[in-house]
Structures are given as structure tokens and as C-alpha cells.
Design an enzyme around this catalytic site. Sequence first.
Site, PDB file in Angstrom:
ATOM      1  N   ASP A   1      77.394  70.891 -54.896  1.00 38.23           N
ATOM      2  CA  ASP A   1      76.238  70.819 -53.790  1.00 38.23           C
ATOM      3  C   ASP A   1      76.494  71.887 -52.828  1.00 38.23           C
ATOM      4  O   ASP A   1      77.680  71.826 -52.084  1.00 38.23           O
ATOM      5  CB  ASP A   1      76.039  69.400 -53.298  1.00 38.23           C
ATOM      6  CG  ASP A   1      75.119  69.408 -52.213  1.00 38.23           C
ATOM      7  OD1 ASP A   1      74.554  70.502 -51.583  1.00 38.23           O
ATOM      8  OD2 ASP A   1      74.422  68.160 -51.929  1.00 38.23           O
TER       9      ASP A   1
ATOM     10  N   TYR B   1      61.941  76.513 -44.143  1.00 33.51           N
ATOM     11  CA  TYR B   1      62.427  77.375 -45.482  1.00 33.51           C
ATOM     12  C   TYR B   1      62.368  78.979 -44.919  1.00 33.51           C
ATOM     13  O   TYR B   1      63.001  79.588 -45.226  1.00 33.51           O
ATOM     14  CB  TYR B   1      61.393  76.997 -46.352  1.00 33.51           C
ATOM     15  CG  TYR B   1      61.691  77.846 -47.471  1.00 33.51           C
ATOM     16  CD1 TYR B   1      62.675  77.675 -48.655  1.00 33.51           C
ATOM     17  CD2 TYR B   1      60.833  78.968 -48.024  1.00 33.51           C
ATOM     18  CE1 TYR B   1      62.858  78.393 -49.919  1.00 33.51           C
ATOM     19  CE2 TYR B   1      60.857  79.664 -48.865  1.00 33.51           C
ATOM     20  CZ  TYR B   1      61.844  79.614 -49.982  1.00 33.51           C
ATOM     21  OH  TYR B   1      61.959  80.081 -50.839  1.00 33.51           O
TER      22      TYR B   1
ATOM     23  N   LYS C   1      65.280  81.739 -44.732  1.00 33.90           N
ATOM     24  CA  LYS C   1      65.028  82.804 -45.651  1.00 33.90           C
ATOM     25  C   LYS C   1      65.191  84.226 -44.638  1.00 33.90           C
ATOM     26  O   LYS C   1      65.843  84.929 -45.161  1.00 33.90           O
ATOM     27  CB  LYS C   1      63.959  82.769 -46.518  1.00 33.90           C
ATOM     28  CG  LYS C   1      64.023  81.828 -47.527  1.00 33.90           C
ATOM     29  CD  LYS C   1      65.119  82.295 -48.543  1.00 33.90           C
ATOM     30  CE  LYS C   1      65.173  81.169 -49.767  1.00 33.90           C
ATOM     31  NZ  LYS C   1      66.410  81.424 -50.819  1.00 33.90           N
TER      32      LYS C   1
ATOM     33  N   THR D   1      58.868  79.062 -61.886  1.00 32.37           N
ATOM     34  CA  THR D   1      59.899  78.400 -61.729  1.00 32.37           C
ATOM     35  C   THR D   1      59.479  76.805 -61.444  1.00 32.37           C
ATOM     36  O   THR D   1      58.334  76.812 -60.820  1.00 32.37           O
ATOM     37  CB  THR D   1      61.138  78.684 -60.722  1.00 32.37           C
ATOM     38  OG1 THR D   1      60.816  78.339 -59.542  1.00 32.37           O
ATOM     39  CG2 THR D   1      61.568  80.184 -60.944  1.00 32.37           C
TER      40      THR D   1
ATOM     41  N   LEU E   1      60.360  75.091 -58.697  1.00 30.51           N
ATOM     42  CA  LEU E   1      60.103  75.090 -57.314  1.00 30.51           C
ATOM     43  C   LEU E   1      58.663  75.601 -57.178  1.00 30.51           C
ATOM     44  O   LEU E   1      58.070  75.208 -56.160  1.00 30.51           O
ATOM     45  CB  LEU E   1      61.320  76.040 -56.616  1.00 30.51           C
ATOM     46  CG  LEU E   1      61.306  76.184 -55.145  1.00 30.51           C
ATOM     47  CD1 LEU E   1      62.600  76.324 -54.772  1.00 30.51           C
ATOM     48  CD2 LEU E   1      60.440  77.405 -54.603  1.00 30.51           C
TER      49      LEU E   1
HETATM   50  P1  NAP Z   1      64.444  75.646 -58.845  1.00 25.02           P
HETATM   51  O1  NAP Z   1      63.683  76.135 -60.123  1.00 25.02           O
HETATM   52  O2  NAP Z   1      64.344  74.785 -58.146  1.00 25.02           O
HETATM   53  O3  NAP Z   1      66.074  75.846 -59.066  1.00 25.02           O
HETATM   54  C1  NAP Z   1      66.846  75.678 -58.209  1.00 25.02           C
HETATM   55  C2  NAP Z   1      68.288  75.600 -58.623  1.00 25.02           C
HETATM   56  O4  NAP Z   1      69.183  75.449 -57.403  1.00 25.02           O
HETATM   57  C3  NAP Z   1      68.625  74.638 -59.530  1.00 25.02           C
HETATM   58  O5  NAP Z   1      69.522  75.165 -60.269  1.00 25.02           O
HETATM   59  C4  NAP Z   1      69.027  73.424 -58.600  1.00 25.02           C
HETATM   60  O6  NAP Z   1      69.907  72.472 -59.446  1.00 25.02           O
HETATM   61  C5  NAP Z   1      69.927  74.270 -57.785  1.00 25.02           C
HETATM   62  N1  NAP Z   1      70.001  73.477 -56.458  1.00 25.02           N
HETATM   63  C6  NAP Z   1      69.275  73.236 -55.647  1.00 25.02           C
HETATM   64  N2  NAP Z   1      69.943  72.515 -54.553  1.00 25.02           N
HETATM   65  C7  NAP Z   1      71.233  72.696 -54.608  1.00 25.02           C
HETATM   66  C8  NAP Z   1      72.360  72.344 -53.821  1.00 25.02           C
HETATM   67  N3  NAP Z   1      72.314  71.729 -52.599  1.00 25.02           N
HETATM   68  N4  NAP Z   1      73.593  72.555 -54.503  1.00 25.02           N
HETATM   69  C9  NAP Z   1      73.632  73.411 -55.589  1.00 25.02           C
HETATM   70  N5  NAP Z   1      72.577  73.732 -56.285  1.00 25.02           N
HETATM   71  C10 NAP Z   1      71.291  73.322 -56.010  1.00 25.02           C
HETATM   72  O7  NAP Z   1      64.340  76.971 -57.642  1.00 25.02           O
HETATM   73  P2  NAP Z   1      64.077  78.427 -57.984  1.00 25.02           P
HETATM   74  O8  NAP Z   1      62.512  78.851 -57.809  1.00 25.02           O
HETATM   75  O9  NAP Z   1      64.645  79.023 -59.095  1.00 25.02           O
HETATM   76  O10 NAP Z   1      64.621  79.212 -56.870  1.00 25.02           O
HETATM   77  C11 NAP Z   1      65.854  79.569 -56.743  1.00 25.02           C
HETATM   78  C12 NAP Z   1      66.286  80.575 -55.305  1.00 25.02           C
HETATM   79  O11 NAP Z   1      65.371  81.528 -55.264  1.00 25.02           O
HETATM   80  C13 NAP Z   1      65.958  79.663 -54.139  1.00 25.02           C
HETATM   81  O12 NAP Z   1      66.840  80.181 -53.062  1.00 25.02           O
HETATM   82  C14 NAP Z   1      64.527  79.974 -53.574  1.00 25.02           C
HETATM   83  O13 NAP Z   1      64.259  79.844 -52.118  1.00 25.02           O
HETATM   84  C15 NAP Z   1      64.572  81.456 -54.257  1.00 25.02           C
HETATM   85  N6  NAP Z   1      62.991  81.788 -54.307  1.00 25.02           N
HETATM   86  C16 NAP Z   1      62.118  81.521 -55.398  1.00 25.02           C
HETATM   87  C17 NAP Z   1      60.971  81.562 -55.565  1.00 25.02           C
HETATM   88  C18 NAP Z   1      59.983  81.206 -56.449  1.00 25.02           C
HETATM   89  O14 NAP Z   1      58.858  81.683 -56.440  1.00 25.02           O
HETATM   90  N7  NAP Z   1      60.403  80.432 -57.224  1.00 25.02           N
HETATM   91  C19 NAP Z   1      60.459  82.731 -54.708  1.00 25.02           C
HETATM   92  C20 NAP Z   1      61.464  83.336 -53.689  1.00 25.02           C
HETATM   93  C21 NAP Z   1      62.659  82.906 -53.458  1.00 25.02           C
HETATM   94  P3  NAP Z   1      69.965  70.895 -58.912  1.00 25.02           P
HETATM   95  O15 NAP Z   1      68.573  70.625 -58.583  1.00 25.02           O
HETATM   96  O16 NAP Z   1      70.330  70.341 -60.065  1.00 25.02           O
HETATM   97  O17 NAP Z   1      70.972  70.970 -57.600  1.00 25.02           O
END
Ligand code: NAP
Length: 274
Positions: free
Chosen positions: A61, A156, A160, A191, A193
Site C-alpha cells: 500500500d 484528485y 495530480k 481501465t 478507474l
Molecule cells: P486502476 O485500474 O484502478 O489501477 C490502479 C492500480 O493501482 C491497481 O493495481 C491498484 O491495485 C493499485 N493501487 C491503488 N491504490 C493503491 C495503493 N494504495 N497502494 C498500492 N497500489 C495501489 O487505475 P488506472 O486507471 O490504471 O490508474 C493508474 C494511474 O493512472 C493512477 O495514478 C491514475 O490517477 C492515473 N491515470 C489514469 C487515467 C485513466 O483514464 N484511467 C487517466 C489519467 C491518469 P489495488 O487496488 O489492488 O491496490
Amino acid sequence: MKLKDKVAIVTGGTKGIGYGIAQEYLKEGAKVVITGREKETGHRAEQELSKLGAVKYIYEDVSDLQLLQNTIDQTVSTFGRLDIYMANAGINDANKTHFIDITSEQYDRIMDVNLKGMFFGGQFAARQMIKQGEGGAIVNMASVNSYLGLDSQVVYTVSKGGIVQLTKVQAIALNDYGIKVNALAPGPIETELMRRVGNDTQLMDTILSRTPIGRIGTPNECGKLAVFLSCEESDFIFGQTIYIDGGRSFQAFPTKGYKTVTDQDYELLQQIKA
Ligand code: NAP
């Protein structure tokens, strides 16, 4: 292979963008540690990714500083060193609380993961790289919301925004040690998220109508950019945040009716979402 024999940590590499980054790192010859909180998901991801190369899942975490250090230590004891720290883990604020009503608990929950975890994770990784004396690369996960204001996800967005500045100061501070620091800033990426946001069809419509390229991106597209920022091809890029967003960060007006997305494309998007 661009990352042959390099050792990389991808925080939050068990799903979503982090998983796509881990895939691309492995394809380029790196040994990869993926982290996350859900152990079952982590072990499943480790098993799937092992088809591409050497990979290990470590429970973490990122808001817990001891666990951040544990990840570095276990990486070194498993793969012998650390060359690339991809600080990807992040959470968003799904409950859309108005700025006026946000509590300090809500604030801490997001900031501890998105900014504090990234700050100290990068610090611990840099200490290990400095000890090795051969430089390295840190890549931070920002967002279009590092730049765009989003009042439905205030904390958020603040977190960022901070990552852009963190990336600059890390780059300057670690320059003497040959550690390169940059960030990638995705727009909407397919994803879990994003799917949570996508359940709000009106919001998804708005996002797509303001994304000139007319689609959301993929984790592997982000992974290819992460590879570039982690390998020597990007050695003259310094403390930058690179947007990978199909134009999302600078589309001023809705795309519908504009030549980049035809009415037919738009109807297709509606059907896919239905
Ligand atoms: P996601 O599908 O929800 O995946 C998030 C990942 O982070 C998972 O592996 C999750 O695993 C892990 N995680 C969450 N909280 C954690 C914690 N406290 N400690 C360790 N691991 C943790 O999200 P995503 O869309 O891939 O996003 C990944 C990154 O990209 C984030 O920083 C997000 O802000 C950024 N981002 C995403 C988008 C988008 O459109 N998806 C756009 C811009 C930026 P567990 O839940 O098992 O911990």
C-alpha cells in the site's frame, strides 16, 4: 531490446495502466516487480505476466512508508538491483464531493496514495539507485487533471497537479546522480478507474466530445511512453510531464460536428457505450 537486464518497479502494476506498463517493460527485456493491495489480483497478474519474462508481485500500500521501503528491499533481494521506478499507483475520488464539503479524511485518503506515496517512494528508490552508483530512471504518473481543473474531483486534481512540480524538483535534485525523472499524463484510458467514471454516460459523452482523436487510449499505449521515458532514448528530456491524451488537454470546444470525428463515428461511440 530497450530495457535489457534493467530492473523495474511498477507500483499499482497489477491492473489497469500499470499492468500495460509492466507488459511493455517485460517485452523490452526488463525484470519487473508489480505492486498493489489486492493479493489475489496481484498473484494472478504475476502469473499472466510471467509469460513475457521475469516478474514478481509484492504486496504494497503506497500510503504506508514501511511497505514502500519493503518493496525496494524485496526487489533488490530478488533481482539484485533497481534501475527504474514507475510510480503509477493512484486512486480517484468517485464520490464527487463539492470542495465546500470535503473532509480532512477524504483529503488524506487521496493525497496519501497519490502524492505522499509517490514522493517517498521516489525518495526510497533514489537512495537505492544512488547506492548502486549507476543512475536510473523515475517516471511519475500524472494526468490531464494535472493541468485541467475538475471540480467533481477536487483532491484528485490537486494531487495530480502536485505531481508535475514533484517531477521537476526530483529531476533537479537527482541530476547529479544520473537519475532521470519525468512524468506521463494520460487522458482517458480504458481501465477500471475509467470504467467507474464511464458509468456516468453523460460525463463519458462530454469527455469523448472533447477528445479530438475521438476515442479513449489503452494501457499499452501508456506503457510504450513509459518505456521511452525509462530508456536512454529520452536522455535529453528533463523533468517534463508528457501528455498522452488524444488532445484531451487542449480541446477547447466539443468535437461533435467538427471534422476530426464524423457524425457516424459519434453514433458508433454511442452504440459502444449503450
Ligand atoms: P486502476 O485500474 O484502478 O489501477 C490502479 C492500480 O493501482 C491497481 O493495481 C491498484 O491495485 C493499485 N493501487 C491503488 N491504490 C493503491 C495503493 N494504495 N497502494 C498500492 N497500489 C495501489 O487505475 P488506472 O486507471 O490504471 O490508474 C493508474 C494511474 O493512472 C493512477 O495514478 C491514475 O490517477 C492515473 N491515470 C489514469 C487515467 C485513466 O483514464 N484511467 C487517466 C489519467 C491518469 P489495488 O487496488 O489492488 O491496490
